[in-house]
Design a protein around this motif. Structure first.
Motif, PDB file in Angstrom:
ATOM      1  N   ARG A   1       0.936  -1.440  -0.035  1.00 47.38           N
ATOM      2  CA  ARG A   1      -0.025   0.097  -0.046  1.00 47.38           C
ATOM      3  C   ARG A   1       0.952   1.220  -0.100  1.00 47.38           C
ATOM      4  O   ARG A   1       0.914   2.052  -1.005  1.00 47.38           O
ATOM      5  N   ASP A   2       1.381   1.803   1.030  1.00 43.25           N
ATOM      6  CA  ASP A   2       2.380   2.736   1.040  1.00 43.25           C
ATOM      7  C   ASP A   2       3.437   2.572   0.155  1.00 43.25           C
ATOM      8  O   ASP A   2       3.998   3.490  -0.192  1.00 43.25           O
TER       9      ASP A   2
ATOM     10  N   ASN B   1       9.487   4.673   3.975  1.00 44.14           N
ATOM     11  CA  ASN B   1       8.845   4.307   5.297  1.00 44.14           C
ATOM     12  C   ASN B   1      10.008   3.661   5.982  1.00 44.14           C
ATOM     13  O   ASN B   1      11.189   3.214   5.694  1.00 44.14           O
TER      14      ASN B   1
ATOM     15  N   HIS C   1       7.758   7.931   8.413  1.00 45.33           N
ATOM     16  CA  HIS C   1       8.309   8.078   7.283  1.00 45.33           C
ATOM     17  C   HIS C   1       9.903   8.487   7.293  1.00 45.33           C
ATOM     18  O   HIS C   1      10.220   9.141   8.391  1.00 45.33           O
TER      19      HIS C   1
ATOM     20  N   HIS D   1       3.642   4.559  12.569  1.00 42.21           N
ATOM     21  CA  HIS D   1       3.830   4.629  11.039  1.00 42.21           C
ATOM     22  C   HIS D   1       4.932   5.896  10.775  1.00 42.21           C
ATOM     23  O   HIS D   1       4.509   6.749  10.569  1.00 42.21           O
TER      24      HIS D   1
HETATM   25 ZN    ZN Z   1       2.554   6.586   5.085  1.00 40.45          ZN
END
Ligand code: ZN
Ligand code: KIV
Length: 551
Positions: A52-53, A277, A243, A241
């Motif tokens: 996804r990301d 990420n 980055h 989460h």
């Molecule tokens: Zn993200």
């Protein structure tokens, strides 16, 4: 984003449910972990968002069969939660989430949804076949997101939190709520939203550092404050989460765990929006190697790390930088004399991890033109590949062809060869043959045969160079207007007989696709890489452009 919630009767006053009394730190930690479906206190839930990301980063897109392959490997690795996609984003995302949901049994399969009815319903529909499913819904909570992206005030955002979590809970007990840009949100408002999300049934609360702005101590402090200020926090697992815009994603995630977070969201090779990420392999090996500092466990079988890294790199065409921690080509290489001397005396003088713990094997099995199927299969297994019978046979034929051209077959050659096999499976446009005439006194000319939907077609083209002529021949056979923002060549190993690994990225109407291929002939590798990218682009045509729902 339009307000497509239809329940005007829902008001913020419904969210005042809280859990009375504060518990001691130890009790809180225990209950946070207990909420993670019966897992022990020291368990870190690994939530992988490569599909996804990771896939959201420009040029990183994957086809559905490729995503299934990655998901299956993540499941084998022991990933607790696989975020398989963003089902409302496109037909392709929906299909991938749905197919992964049908196949994956051990890991929880998760689909992302904005705080909107359409998104949540679509995610629920895609996840229907899943044995264990999670809906992950999010909304921007920071002043910048509220004012400029959402044009909503605090109360309106808060109302959306109620509506989205309640909607998601209609479909599953496993609901994750994320406060996008949490690290830049006013604390009071963040705590209010978290408390409400939990009261409405969210079982995981995710704290994203969406723009990679946080500093480790500051981020740990935020996690501590959440645990001390949100009265019902012991009813949910705290997740992070991060980055990597300042290169701090892994440090921030690990500090957050020390402060009480029990889920880390991460990706293979750290791929993802902008600088990426938090890298799964780095988190897993940090926890494993520095148990004295991080007395936690993950379920990840670290011996599958190299295979996962190679697979994601081969599929996306995103090469891993040689000095990348854990999975870079130099991560376990020792060049200088003093290091080599130390290594020979005791590997621990310069190595803090064992290469075999991440799936790097030192093997005595030397491959060449006399190697048979059995040795080939054993070698691939050592390298982390387990191919089905047909794919194995195709790879073996290619291996024999390569061994005819190249005396020494190194592990890197086999990896490139199998990655080619993976990338060329189920293609609409297939490479058949290429002859190129070029030199200092001739106009470069390419004669190319492709099979398009199984029908062979040939064309020739001239160009400014042999690569240009080859790419023009592809365009003659399959007309398209895509631009070529990236064309890159590397040698797989040393020597003039080395295979060339070529990466091609194409861009059309805001969609990008990357192809990668290796061959001893640079032009053949270039044609195959171009065709790989073109196949992906063709699959994406007619689907919603990813930017339409960028988060
Ligand atoms: Zn993200
Ligand atoms: O970075 C972010 O904030 C996200 C959310 C959707 C969790 O990816």
């Amino acid at each position: 984003m339009p307000n497509n919630f239809e329940s005007p009767e829902m008001t913020t006053t419904r969210t005042t449910t809280t859990v009375a009394g504060s518990t001691s730190e130890a009790q809180q930690l225990r209950s946070v972990a207990a909420a993670a479906s019966g897992t022990p206190d020291d368990h870190i839930i690994i939530f992988d968002t490569t599909l996804r990301d990771g896939e959201q980063s420009p040029g990183c897109s994957m086809s559905t069969p490729e995503k299934i392959q990655v998901a299956e490997l993540l499941e084998q690795m022991g990933v607790d939660v696989i975020e398989a996609g963003f089902p409302i984003a496109s037909e392709g995302d929906f299909e991938a989430v749905s197919k992964i949901a049908a196949r994956v049994k051990e890991s929880v399969v998760c689909g992302l949804a904005r705080a909107a009815i359409g998104d949540i319903d679509r995610a629920a529909e895609a996840l229907r076949p899943a044995e264990r499913k999670r809906i992950h819904t999010f909304i921007g909570t920071s002043p910048l997101h509220r004012e400029f992206q959402l044009q909503l005030d605090q109360d309106q955002v808060h109302e959306r939190v109620i509506q989205s979590v309640e909607r998601a809970r209609r479909y599953t007990d496993d609901v994750e709520w994320s406060a996008m840009d949490a690290s830049r949100t006013e604390h009071d408002f963040l705590f209010r939203c978290i408390e409400t999300a939990i009261a409405c049934g969210a079982t995981t609360i995710n704290i994203p550092d969406t723009v990679g702005y946080a500093y480790p101590e500051e981020f740990a402090d935020l996690i501590t404050k959440i645990r001390n200020s949100v009265p019902n926090i012991d009813k949910a697992v705290l997740s992070v989460h991060c980055h990597n815009d300042l290169g701090l994603a892994v440090a921030n995630s690990l500090r957050a765990v020390q402060a009480g977070a029990r889920q880390i969201e991460c990706t293979i090779n750290g791929i993802g929006e902008r600088a990426g990420n938090c890298a799964l392999e780095e988190v897993v090996m940090a926890v494993k190697t520095r148990h004295d500092q991080l007395p936690f466990q993950s379920r990840i079988d670290s011996r599958k790390i190299m295979a996962a890294s190679r697979l994601v790199s081969a599929i996306t065409g995103f090469n891993v930088q040689p000095n990348k921690a854990i999975v870079g080509a130099n991560a376990f290489a020792h060049e200088s004399g003093i290091h080599q001397d130390g290594m020979l005396k005791n590997a621990q003088t310069y190595e803090i991890m064992r290469p075999e713990d991440i799936g790097l094997v030192k093997s005595n099995l030397v491959m060449g033109k006399h190697s048979g199927r059995h040795a080939f299969k054993t070698k691939l297994k050592e390298l982390g590949y387990e191919l089905g019978d047909n794919a194995l046979e195709d790879a073996f034929v290619r291996f024999k062809a390569l061994a005819d051209k190249k005396k020494e077959i190194f592990d890197e050659d086999l990896i490139a060869l199998v990655d080619n096999e993976i990338a060329s499976a189920d293609q609409k446009i297939r490479f058949v043959r290429l002859d190129v005439h070029c030199g200092s006194h001739v106009t470069p000319k390419a004669e190319l045969t492709l099979a398009i939907d199984g029908v062979e077609q040939a064309a020739s083209a001239t160009g400014d160079g042999p690569v240009d002529a080859t790419f023009k021949a592809i365009r003659a056979l399959y007309p398209h207007a895509a631009e070529l923002p990236l064309f890159q060549i590397h040698a797989v190993t040393e020597g003039t007989d080395a295979q060339a690994i070529v990466t091609v990225r194409l861009e059309e109407d805001g969609r990008t696709a990357t192809g990668q291929s290796a061959d001893t002939d640079t032009l053949v590798a270039s044609a195959q890489a171009y065709i790989g990218a073109l196949n992906k682009l063709v699959t994406k045509r007619g689907r919603t452009a990813p930017n339409a729902v960028a988060v």
